[in-house]
Design an enzyme around this catalytic site. Sequence first.
Site, PDB file in Angstrom:
ATOM      1  CG  ASP A   1      -2.017  -1.048   1.126  1.00  0.00           C
ATOM      2  OD1 ASP A   1      -2.049  -1.773   0.115  1.00  0.00           O
ATOM      3  OD2 ASP A   1      -2.809  -1.171   2.071  1.00  0.00           O
TER       4      ASP A   1
ATOM      5  CG  ASP B   1      -3.118  -4.992  -2.888  1.00  0.00           C
ATOM      6  OD1 ASP B   1      -2.978  -5.696  -3.900  1.00  0.00           O
ATOM      7  OD2 ASP B   1      -3.775  -5.355  -1.888  1.00  0.00           O
TER       8      ASP B   1
END
Length: 614
Positions: A429, A450
Amino acid sequence: MAFQDFDKIQERVNANRKRKFRKRIIVGTVSLLVVVAAIVGGAFAYVAYEKRNEQQQQQQQAKNHNKSGSGNNVVKDSDKKSPSPPTPSQKAPVSAAQSVKPGQGDKIIQTLCSSTLYMQICEKTLKNRTDKGFALDNPTTFLKSAIEAVNEDLDLVLEKVLSLKTENQDDKDAIEQCKLLVEDAKEETVASLNKINVTEVNSFEKVVPDLESWLSAVMSYQETCLDGFEEGNLKSEVKTSVNSSQVLTSNSLALIKTFTENLSPVMKVVERHLLDDIPSWVSNDDRRMLRAVDVKALKPNATVAKDGSGDFTTINDALRAMPEKYEGRYIIYVKQGIYDEYVTVDKKKANLTMVGDGSQKTIVTGNKSHAKKIRTFLTATFVAQGEGFMAQSMGFRNTAGPEGHQAVAIRVQSDRSIFLNCRFEGYQDTLYAYTHRQYYRSCVIVGTIDFIFGDAAAIFQNCNIFIRKGLPGQKNTVTAQGRVDKFQTTGFVVHNCKIAANEDLKPVKEEYKSYLGRPWKNYSRTIIMESKIENVIDPVGWLRWQETDFAIDTLYYAEYNNKGSSGDTTSRVKWPGFKVINKEEALNYTVGPFLQGDWISASGSPVKLGLYDA
């Protein structure tokens, strides 16, 4: 060809006919509303007359179709049907001031709402307001009514959230976060209503990008509110309220799309991504700033230096000194150094630019992480909220490491934000492209899982995206886009970038499977085009969400004209939502149409508005 193939072809033909029929009806309806609006004058009377003839033909076709024994219902989903599209009054308008006939309002509402995902709720919402004296005088009044319903429903959500009682600290934090997000959502709906209030019908298409961006952000705020709660009774209570406002927001976005598609042929409004005029929010100072090579030429309003040679020693001190009201662009020059501080450029600080000495020289760093029991949303080292934020030659880090799990280096929800020659470093992230319109040019983005995620409309152009080594057994995913509704105008576009292994991953890349992305939400949308994809990416390209079939039917993942050893799409996933697109479709995701990129080129930032192979 097998006989069943003929059946499929016939089904597609019938479906296309139905879609065209409904579109013509909606075009006629919107045209009628435009004429009634008394804004567009005699030119629209002629257009309406032309539409009337088209409607009469369609009405006769519908009668003939019904006589043959088949209905003209349009199936939206397998379990959801729309009523037969109503036909507007066939009488040509005698004057622009003519009012709508009794009973025609209900028919118009039915027609407009047929384009939404939640048709019955849309009809009920608009009908309730017409019953209360809502004026049926032009298309924007319908939209205004729909957005007002969202705003009122958000009040109920806020009331519900504030009424929740708990002794659990995690739940208390979730409640506080949700409260702030609902307040953000209300600001966006109020801004949308204010924009509509000062917009004439014949100028409506010019403000559509703003409305779509703001209401798409409302959807994101609502979803993030829910994501903050752990599964349980408390989340269930909040979910009922939030889902209601999400439905109303979805309907508002659908109505905007309907009006935009059908007002265009009526009003001949200039294409929104090819405006001749430079936007009012872009100044000459902005252009000079981004073209400048020597930081001394910038004439910054404030200088930050750790060694005391500037006006301030911390970025936060410089932000606190920024005037509440400032005409033009405010520039903060941040000298070389590692700034260990958590920075938030709040919503009041619009049109702010930060310029560093280089993305590996001027670095903002932090180490908050989910492993430390901090919500992912709050782990960001740097947060950009104020509209029109620009960063040049800056570095943003989160040093929590792979053991920290979700750990954000930067969260961006600044509308029309630009990042030029910046570097974003983290693991899971890294870059939270949260909401609104964002443009990244010649940046470096480094992470594992991600590491580009969120629900913004963001384009990454000419960037280097490096996948690094994570924890043993982990699978790497470059993107996790979070679009929750099909009418949101959000998505990630990776254009003319390089996707490769970071130096620490190269020797062991066979031990870590890496993918272009996975679907975080139902309508996740990511396009990779004209990029170089090196052999760090698995041939299938894309990864399922937690080994399930979640969203593989509703997502939109596309690739166009990529190169490199992993650019070949032959072995890509066979999901319904994945496709290899052609040039015509790829053009929709270039800077011009997708971000209405005139504001980027006007700023002076280098940008490619179209395709490189055009």
